[in-house]
Design a protein around this motif. Structure first.
Motif, short mmCIF file in Angstrom:
data_model
loop_
_atom_site.label_atom_id
_atom_site.label_comp_id
_atom_site.label_asym_id
_atom_site.label_seq_id
_atom_site.Cartn_x
_atom_site.Cartn_y
_atom_site.Cartn_z
N LEU A 126 0.84 -1.20 0.00
CA LEU A 126 0.00 0.00 0.00
C LEU A 126 0.87 1.24 0.00
O LEU A 126 2.01 1.22 0.47
CB LEU A 126 -0.93 0.04 1.22
N ARG A 155 -4.56 -12.22 -8.95
CA ARG A 155 -4.79 -11.07 -9.84
C ARG A 155 -6.24 -11.03 -10.32
O ARG A 155 -6.85 -9.98 -10.39
CB ARG A 155 -3.81 -11.12 -11.03
N LEU A 162 -9.39 -1.19 -7.86
CA LEU A 162 -8.36 -0.36 -8.49
C LEU A 162 -7.40 0.21 -7.47
O LEU A 162 -7.80 0.63 -6.37
CB LEU A 162 -9.02 0.80 -9.25
N CYS A 163 -6.14 0.26 -7.85
CA CYS A 163 -5.11 0.93 -7.06
C CYS A 163 -4.34 1.82 -8.01
O CYS A 163 -3.98 1.38 -9.10
CB CYS A 163 -4.16 -0.09 -6.42
N ARG A 164 -4.11 3.06 -7.65
CA ARG A 164 -3.39 3.98 -8.52
C ARG A 164 -1.94 4.14 -8.10
O ARG A 164 -1.17 4.79 -8.80
CB ARG A 164 -4.07 5.35 -8.51
N CYS A 165 -1.57 3.62 -6.94
CA CYS A 165 -0.22 3.87 -6.42
C CYS A 165 0.77 2.76 -6.70
O CYS A 165 1.90 3.01 -7.05
CB CYS A 165 -0.27 4.07 -4.90
N THR A 166 0.37 1.52 -6.47
CA THR A 166 1.37 0.46 -6.30
C THR A 166 1.74 -0.29 -7.56
O THR A 166 2.79 -0.91 -7.62
CB THR A 166 0.87 -0.61 -5.30
N GLY A 167 0.85 -0.32 -8.55
CA GLY A 167 1.10 -1.18 -9.70
C GLY A 167 0.79 -2.63 -9.43
O GLY A 167 1.13 -3.50 -10.24
N TYR A 168 0.18 -2.92 -8.31
CA TYR A 168 -0.38 -4.24 -7.95
C TYR A 168 0.65 -5.32 -7.61
O TYR A 168 0.32 -6.27 -6.92
CB TYR A 168 -1.31 -4.78 -9.07
N GLN A 169 1.86 -5.21 -8.13
CA GLN A 169 2.82 -6.31 -7.95
C GLN A 169 2.99 -6.62 -6.47
O GLN A 169 2.99 -7.78 -6.07
CB GLN A 169 4.15 -5.90 -8.58
N ASN A 170 3.13 -5.57 -5.65
CA ASN A 170 3.31 -5.80 -4.22
C ASN A 170 2.01 -6.19 -3.52
O ASN A 170 2.05 -6.85 -2.47
CB ASN A 170 3.90 -4.55 -3.55
N VAL A 172 -0.18 -8.20 -4.88
CA VAL A 172 -0.25 -9.64 -5.12
C VAL A 172 0.68 -10.38 -4.16
O VAL A 172 0.30 -11.38 -3.55
CB VAL A 172 0.10 -9.94 -6.60
N MET B 677 7.34 1.10 -9.49
CA MET B 677 6.30 0.20 -10.01
C MET B 677 4.99 0.95 -10.24
O MET B 677 4.27 0.70 -11.22
CB MET B 677 6.09 -0.98 -9.07
N THR B 681 3.17 1.49 -13.95
CA THR B 681 1.78 1.12 -14.18
C THR B 681 1.01 2.27 -14.82
O THR B 681 0.18 2.06 -15.72
CB THR B 681 1.12 0.69 -12.86
N ALA B 713 -5.27 -5.28 -11.57
CA ALA B 713 -4.22 -6.28 -11.31
C ALA B 713 -4.16 -7.30 -12.44
O ALA B 713 -3.13 -7.92 -12.68
CB ALA B 713 -4.48 -6.99 -9.98
#
Lengths: 189, 796
Positions: A126, A155, A162-170, A172, B677, B681, B713
């Motif tokens: 986050l 995923r 939706l998340c605008r900050c993290t890019g989702y990788q973390n 997941v 990251m 994105t 995601a």
């Protein structure tokens, strides 16, 4: 005009209208609903059009459930209703009559965090924190039915949030971290 | 006997310390603006224009007033009686707060209602009847300057047309001469589409005016609370010391939460009139159609080349569509932001840039969306032009860059537009990236795949960008110089509080500022609390955007800690009973040079500042530092993407993405990687799906999350990050550089270049972002460039 609902230990929702000496205020229909939130039984009197998200935020003052988009796309308002991940801006409060709600405030016990909460902190899942409660609850719904998901399954399960900050990788990684911890904690068969 | 402390153990520089702010966010205990409830609070909703350009013939709010629970209906006419119908913007223009004469974009604020609850306020907004007379609509710069175009800003004196500015920088004549001697001129035209930063949390405010104390407190979603305080003092004509702006937790900003919005102003006026707190929380459509958009710039680019690949000169013209009001938050000297930072990484002898800005019937903004004032456009234009030039020369993409990079031994380097870059190892970064993507091997695979009809592509983007506005000589907003500040108070038990003029929105300042203090003083990071966002307590600063926090406020934190250390040294000398010159410092402790075992810890110095100071010394251990950076910081990045394009559908998938970021010293590597990251994105989003456009009537397409697509995601690719190359910033106190926006700035060109590389056999030079499947399919099928400029194409 003033309305009171609930009793001992119950929720009291009070709405005060300006008295303009007309009948309009008296005509606002109200419905009484009973539900459980984070294990506590509640009664509320609500307008039928009240969204569940607003009952949770304004009525119950559980502000960890966020509203982001109004169109059921962002998932910031995700809660669990009877264990299912639900976007609470898409559900009317009257629809939870007789049902059980879990919000982010119900994830941790008094003494310890839920593994999902730990996972998000450990894996930097986050940044601004706004999507986080919804993400964690969507993830909880997944892990409750699938304790050992693949990255792809995580995923897919989070694709409504939706998340605008993290890019989702973390994010997941955080969920997989929590899954591993939950499996390790589970009693052996 | 004391010992030096282990920097990583105490959470100092380089520690991937877990974030302090997480403990409240993971419990749902953040405190965002909408979470705040004040006694007696009312709720405000805004009525917006459904039309993009129309004269307001009448507004009838009588039915709204009649709804029980409505306290106030504000219209432009009422605002005008208080001289609040218009407000100044951050770019020396004016913006309507509530429309009086005309509406000039769809979604413009027309009226607002304050009621007991938001549902009632919304009902009342729907009960307001506005009679509009539609006017002709302008949705792009070509229409804005066409003969006979309606003048959008007829409210302004001396505004006979729709041109906001004509601006230029560089050497026109020298550039012309270089082009005349070129072997080859490579040309490229394209449009960087309008986008919206779209944090998940929308904008909002709670204004609370107290008649008894005359104090106005405003809780608001702002990235720059001190600038807002100054703006409110000007707009509302309130004394600045009677205004307190509190920026609580912010659910993402990305530049969207820098400007002053009409909703803020209306909630403030409503609170003053009603003497009750008034909360305004925007809905998502309101956020997307009315608040600070980004980009929307057209490029005409030309590069003069020598046959062997050397760049001789660059010529750029940009047309920027600013919407109905010029409300960008830009440094005032630079009308098109830092567009002229383009080509800073390349050894370009001479260049010239002309820029024109025009009004349109679209929402105002032009904000720096994860960006330092148009550098995102600058770097995208640069890297698309570089790709086109290499292709025109028939040169390898990597070799063309290598040949034209500013070499490591050429610093400081003056760019053709006048910036001074100070450090970098560009070629080394590129080599790391090429190795990671296995460049030569991919090129072989690509050739083999092509023989079988499969379209593989590889895109490179390399850039250095100016982060950390600014230095006060060149950078100001409304005349206020762009320095920043930090205040450090060390309590008697050695615990401390840091406050800065920045305001984080997820960047982790509460974690990293403490790490800088730990690095400078040896106080464990866990013993330091960080506070930002309250103008009554924080020192004056310009806020957080344009990746300026670490370069400017972070530097101020280091400098204030050094002030504290200097005083602590005097206290140590006193405690050790030696002269100050005989005292040495190692992390966390002072010791006697000749007797290293004799020492005192920083904590012992702290208590002495309160309990045992030498005669004549001012008690306490507090300091404030204002930091005016000598230059911008210049991080460098290489982004390489490989893709496969489906020739039958135009759909493209990312195969691999490699990012090599040289952002100098990393305070918290975990947080830096998180920033990269996130930026990658957003780069993927812009190249693939995310844009706002308009039809010919000025209707906004992309006004909600069903139309404005953000990656989830599921489609977001994985990223491989590299941190092998570290060039410390030569002027930053701890060698750090900005990083928050690099990937969003440099990333988009890598994706687009990869897709263009995949379809290079078609001869197509450009497909505008986002590279939607239908656009790519059209390019492949009809072998033509595809423009994405508004108005959107219709089928008839």
């Amino acid at each position: 005009m003033q309305r009171r609902a609930g009793g001992k230990g119950g929720l009291i929702m009070t709405i005060v209208y300006s008295d303009r000496e007309d009948e309009a205020a008296a005509q606002v229909p109200m419905r009484r609903i009973k539900f459980t939130v984070n294990g506590e039984k509640k009664i509320a009197e609500v307008e039928p059009r009240l969204l569940l998200a607003h009952l949770i935020r304004q009525g119950l003052r559980l502000t960890g459930t966020h509203t982001g988009c109004d169109t059921t796309n962002c998932g910031a308002c995700t809660v669990l209703v009877d264990g299912q991940a639900v976007k609470s801006c898409t559900m009317l409060a009257v629809q939870v009559d007789g049902h059980e709600i879990q919000t982010v405030e119900g994830l941790a016990s008094a003494s310890e965090l839920h593994p999902l909460q730990e996972g998000f902190r450990e894996e930097h899942g986050l940044q601004c924190g706004f999507c986080t409660p919804g993400m964690m609850l969507a993830a909880k719904a997944l892990l409750d039915r699938n304790p050992d998901p693949t990255e792809e399954e995580v995923r897919w399960a989070l694709s409504g949030n939706l998340c605008r900050c993290t890019g989702y990788q973390n994010i997941v990684k955080s969920v997989l971290w929590a899954a591993a911890k939950l499996r390790a904690q589970a009693p052996a068969d | 006997m004391s010992q030096a402390v282990d920097e990583i153990k105490i959470g100092g520089l380089g520690a991937s310390r877990k974030r302090v702010e997480d403990s409240r966010f993971i419990r749902g205990k953040g405190n965002y603006t909408d979470d705040i409830v004040l006694p007696g609070m009312l709720h405000m909703e805004i009525l917006r224009s459904p039309l993009a350009h129309a004269r307001i013939k009448s507004i009838d709010a009588s039915k709204a007033w009649d709804i029980p629970g409505v306290h106030l209906v504000l219209t432009g006419e009422m605002m005008a009686t208080r001289n609040l119908a218009w407000m100044p913007t951050l770019s020396y223009d004016t913006q309507a707060v509530l429309a009086t004469d005309k509406v000039r974009f769809q979604g413009q604020e027309v009226a607002c209602v304050i009621a007991d609850d938001p549902y009632i306020a919304k009902d009342a907004c729907e009960a307001i009847v506005v009679d509009y007379e539609p006017l002709p609509v302008i949705v792009n710069p070509a229409q804005a300057v066409a003969d006979g175009a309606p003048v959008i800003r007829d409210d302004k004196d001396n505004q006979p047309d729709n041109v906001i500015y004509d601006w230029e920088v560089g050497d026109r004549d020298g550039t012309d001469r270089a082009f005349a001697s070129a072997d080859l001129v490579s040309k490229l035209e394209l449009h960087y589409p309008r986008s919206h930063p779209s944090p998940i949390e929308c904008c909002g405010s709670i204004a609370d005016f107290n008649r008894a104390t005359s104090k106005l407190t405003v809780y608001m979603t702002t990235q720059a609370p001190h600038i807002i305080r100054a703006a409110v003092a000007m707009v509302a004509e309130l004394p600045e010391h009677m205004i307190r702006i509190i920026s609580p937790d912010i659910g993402g900003g990305f530049g969207n939460k820098v400007p002053v919005y009409p909703g803020y102003v209306c909630s403030i006026l409503a609170s003053i009139l009603l003497e009750r707190p008034v909360k305004w929380i925007e809905d998502k459509s309101g956020n997307l159609i009315s608040t600070g958009f980004a980009r929307d710039v057209y490029l005409k680019g030309e590069m003069a080349l020598r046959r062997d690949g050397k760049i001789l000169a660059v010529r750029m013209h940009t047309d920027a569509d600013h919407g109905a009001f010029f409300s960008d938050a830009q440094p005032s000297k630079f009308k098109i932001g830092l567009m002229h930072s383009a080509f800073a990484a390349y050894d370009v002898p001479v260049a010239h840039l002309t820029a024109r800005g025009t009004y349109s019937n679209k929402a105002p903004g032009g904000v720096a969306y994860r960006c330092s004032f148009r550098v995102t456009e600058a770097m995208f234009f640069q890297e698309r032009m570089v790709q086109a030039a290499a292709a025109d020369l028939g040169m390898d993409q990597a070799e063309f860059r290598r040949m034209n990079f500013v070499p490591d031994d050429a610093f400081p380097h003056r760019t053709p537009f006048g910036f001074l870059t100070d450090s970098g190892q560009y070629a080394k970064c590129l080599e790391v990236g090429l190795k990671a993507i296995d460049y030569d091997n991919f090129r072989q695979q690509q050739a083999q795949a092509r023989e079988r009809g499969r379209l593989l592509g590889l895109g490179i983007s390399t850039m250095t960008e100016p982060l950390g506005a600014g230095n006060s000589r060149e950078y100001d907003i409304l005349g206020i110089k762009m320095f920043d500040s930090a205040e450090l108070k060390v309590h008697m038990t050695g615990k401390a509080i840091v406050r800065t003029g920045a305001r984080g929105q997820g960047q982790g300042h509460e974690t990293t500022w403490a790490q800088i203090v730990a690095h400078e003083l040896g106080i464990p990071a866990d013993d330091i609390v960080v506070e930002e966002g309250d103008t009554d307590t924080a020192p004056f600063g310009m806020g957080t955007y344009a990746s300026r926090s670490t370069p400017v406020a972070g530097a101020a934190v280091a400098m204030v800690a050094r002030k504290i250390r200097a005083k602590a040294r005097k206290l140590a000398a006193h405690l050790l009973e030696v002269s100050e010159e005989d005292v040495e410092w190692e992390l966390g402790r002072f010791y006697v040079r000749s007797a290293p075992d004799r020492g005192v810890t920083i904590q012992e110095c702290a208590i002495a500042a309160y309990a045992n100071m030498p005669d004549g010394m001012e008690p306490g251990l507090d300091a404030t530092a204002y930091y005016d950076p000598p230059n911008l910081t210049w991080p460098f990045a290489v982004y390489i993407v490989t893709v496969e394009v489906d020739p039958d559908t135009g759909v493209w998938d990312v195969l691999n993405m490699v990012a090599v970021d040289d952002c100098g010293i990393r305070i918290n590597p975990m947080i830096v990687e998180g920033q990269i990251m996130g930026g990658l994105t957003e780069a993927y989003a812009m190249s693939n799906m995310q844009f706002i456009t308009f039809d010919a009537d000025g209707n906004c397409v992309g006004s909600n999350y069903m139309d404005y697509l953000l990656p989830t995601a599921w489609e977001t690719p994985g990223f491989e990050l590299h941190s092998e190359v570290v060039t410390p910033c030569p002027h930053h106190p701890i060698g750090a550089k900005g990083i928050g926006e690099c990937a969003a700035v440099g990333g988009p060109a890598a994706f687009v270049n990869a897709v263009m590389d995949a379809i290079s056999a078609t001869g197509v030079r450009n497909v505008d972002m986002p590279l939607l499947p239908d656009r790519v399919w059209e390019a492949i099928t009809y072998r033509r460039d595809v423009s994405g400029a508004p108005p959107v194409r219709s089928d008839d």
